[in-house]
Design a protein around this motif. Sequence first.
Motif, PDB file in Angstrom:
ATOM      1  N   ASP A   1       0.826  -1.214   0.000  1.00 54.54           N
ATOM      2  CA  ASP A   1       0.000   0.000   0.000  1.00 54.54           C
ATOM      3  C   ASP A   1       0.858   1.262   0.000  1.00 54.54           C
ATOM      4  OD1 ASP A   1      -2.322  -1.450  -0.049  1.00 54.54           O
ATOM      5  OD2 ASP A   1      -2.694  -1.322   2.107  1.00 54.54           O
ATOM      6  N   ARG A   2       1.957   1.246   0.720  1.00 54.14           N
ATOM      7  CA  ARG A   2       2.824   2.426   0.756  1.00 54.14           C
ATOM      8  C   ARG A   2       3.452   2.675  -0.619  1.00 54.14           C
ATOM      9  NH1 ARG A   2       4.607   4.553   5.606  1.00 54.14           N
ATOM     10  NH2 ARG A   2       6.776   4.763   4.939  1.00 54.14           N
ATOM     11  N   ILE A   3       3.806   1.619  -1.313  1.00 54.51           N
ATOM     12  CA  ILE A   3       4.343   1.776  -2.676  1.00 54.51           C
ATOM     13  C   ILE A   3       3.251   2.316  -3.592  1.00 54.51           C
ATOM     14  CG2 ILE A   3       5.263   0.535  -4.672  1.00 54.51           C
ATOM     15  CD1 ILE A   3       6.550  -1.424  -2.627  1.00 54.51           C
ATOM     16  N   GLN A   4       2.061   1.738  -3.487  1.00 46.08           N
ATOM     17  CA  GLN A   4       0.936   2.180  -4.323  1.00 46.08           C
ATOM     18  C   GLN A   4       0.632   3.655  -4.110  1.00 46.08           C
ATOM     19  OE1 GLN A   4      -2.489   2.845  -3.032  1.00 46.08           O
ATOM     20  NE2 GLN A   4      -3.058   3.487  -5.111  1.00 46.08           N
ATOM     21  N   GLN A   5       0.652   4.104  -2.868  1.00 41.97           N
ATOM     22  CA  GLN A   5       0.369   5.504  -2.572  1.00 41.97           C
ATOM     23  C   GLN A   5       1.436   6.432  -3.147  1.00 41.97           C
ATOM     24  OE1 GLN A   5       0.022   5.478   1.694  1.00 41.97           O
ATOM     25  NE2 GLN A   5      -1.809   4.178   1.650  1.00 41.97           N
ATOM     26  N   ARG A   6       2.686   5.953  -3.141  1.00 42.41           N
ATOM     27  CA  ARG A   6       3.774   6.784  -3.654  1.00 42.41           C
ATOM     28  C   ARG A   6       3.732   6.905  -5.181  1.00 42.41           C
ATOM     29  NH1 ARG A   6       8.319   7.012  -0.199  1.00 42.41           N
ATOM     30  NH2 ARG A   6       9.423   8.053  -1.921  1.00 42.41           N
ATOM     31  N   ILE A   7       3.354   5.833  -5.882  1.00 40.65           N
ATOM     32  CA  ILE A   7       3.360   5.888  -7.352  1.00 40.65           C
ATOM     33  C   ILE A   7       2.012   6.332  -7.900  1.00 40.65           C
ATOM     34  CG2 ILE A   7       5.154   4.115  -7.507  1.00 40.65           C
ATOM     35  CD1 ILE A   7       3.018   2.140  -8.379  1.00 40.65           C
ATOM     36  N   GLY A   8       0.955   6.277  -7.063  1.00 40.41           N
ATOM     37  CA  GLY A   8      -0.350   6.760  -7.484  1.00 40.41           C
ATOM     38  C   GLY A   8      -1.016   5.933  -8.552  1.00 40.41           C
ATOM     39  N   ASN A   9      -0.798   4.634  -8.538  1.00 44.95           N
ATOM     40  CA  ASN A   9      -1.401   3.734  -9.527  1.00 44.95           C
ATOM     41  C   ASN A   9      -2.470   2.885  -8.854  1.00 44.95           C
ATOM     42  OD1 ASN A   9      -1.855   2.195 -11.840  1.00 44.95           O
ATOM     43  ND2 ASN A   9       0.338   2.017 -12.304  1.00 44.95           N
ATOM     44  N   SER A  10      -3.550   2.587  -9.565  1.00 41.51           N
ATOM     45  CA  SER A  10      -4.657   1.827  -8.986  1.00 41.51           C
ATOM     46  C   SER A  10      -4.302   0.345  -8.877  1.00 41.51           C
ATOM     47  CB  SER A  10      -5.914   1.972  -9.846  1.00 41.51           C
ATOM     48  OG  SER A  10      -6.296   3.322  -9.944  1.00 41.51           O
TER      49      SER A  10
END
Length: 465
Positions: free
Chosen positions: A298-307
């Motif tokens: 989730d932290r990676i997803q939040q940083r890259i902004g990808n769904s």
Amino acid sequence: MITGKTLIDWGIDPKGRGKWFGEAIRNANILHSLGRSGMEILAEIRKSEPQLPPEIPLRTNSLPFNVFLEPEDEIEHTNLNLVVEAMDKLMRVPTVEKAVVMPDACPAGIIPVGGVVATMNAIHPGFHSADVCCSMAITVFKRMEDLKKILDVAQEVTHFGPGGRRALHTSMGASIGLVDLIDRMDGNRFTQDRQSKHGDIAETNLGTQGDGNHFLFVGALRSTGQPAIVTHHGSRGLGALVYKRGLAAAKKHTAIVSPRTDPQAAWIDADSEAGQDYWKALQLVREWTKLNHFVLHDRIQQRIGNSVVDRFWNEHNFVFRRDDGLYYHAKGATPSFAGFSADDDGRTLIPLNMAEPILVTRHADKVEALGFSPHGAGRNMSRTAYLRDVIGDRDGAAIMTMLRRKVDARFYLGIPDLSELPEAYKNAEQVQQQINKHGLAKVVDFVDPYGCIMAGEMHWQRKTK
């Protein structure tokens, strides 16, 4: 004065008699103060002496078990012989009903990695080892993305090596259910009292990945080209704590009921109060480990902004209870049967090495394999033997240069761990062929590699050198 040694000299065995032995010493001294003779005292305390359960003997002969490991050279034959020897010994343990050896098997302690052992009414902590719930988790993103960017972000987000981290829990812990999980841990004898010098390990270890063969892998699904991250780690300090306490309880129990059993193969009766608590503790560890994987994702997803379009996970170092009532201890073996967990969606992940694709599989539930498949490529020799006999005096920098032409290989602690090189593992193609040949799982997709982060060389490895 009558002491415990006095009673032992009189022929009373304190083992397995718990509080009674202390009470017997006190009663013996009371009788002694009243002028009773030694024979009279012994006769009196013998009246209340609890009877020990009859000893459960080891089997004279081992039970048969299936082996799906097919060696192709001398090193692999040596590995197979060691694995079979270890499993043959295990099949004499009285609780064991059946077992199987996976294609990735290699000797490691009381039970080989790549071994599955099914037991009746018994949970053996030594059969799942200290790395409880070592597992795989994948998150697939919706849109195409620069894979190097994802790996760069992942390197900033993750944490490998010893110790814990406080910042992650402070920023996200409460919102992701850790508080409720900790409350339930506090009520279990195997998961309570988790304090270390850095704080509660359930908090400080959250967001950490350990060392050894644990990794964070970035690649793309072959079927769609969509980017994906895959993590491999276990339950860190929490699992190690539960294992330590569980093994201690198991040793205490087995020393009484089956003293000839190897202490590392000791068990807790599953239907006992301790056994039920340990089973619940394993489920709490499983919840924590799943949380640990997806906190990082989730932290990676939040940083890259990808769904996120897909995610799932599976353990391969755990104990599973099936409909036949047996407890299946998998040490480095992936469940390949429907409903192995409440969150099973029919898919599992099997990694090979950092430069090879990760297999996405569906269950095959092969009866002869007890419903399991390999957990990876496995090793043919220990890390120490590999570094000594294969790496030897070779130039480590040159080896890493060649590896990085194939994959973006990174080591979090700075120094490459050469014992984790792709060639340290069994041939990836060979393992996949054996999976297909024996119908252990159904390969439905691949996560092709871009890069991988591992811990790197640990301080104890440098000390050994």
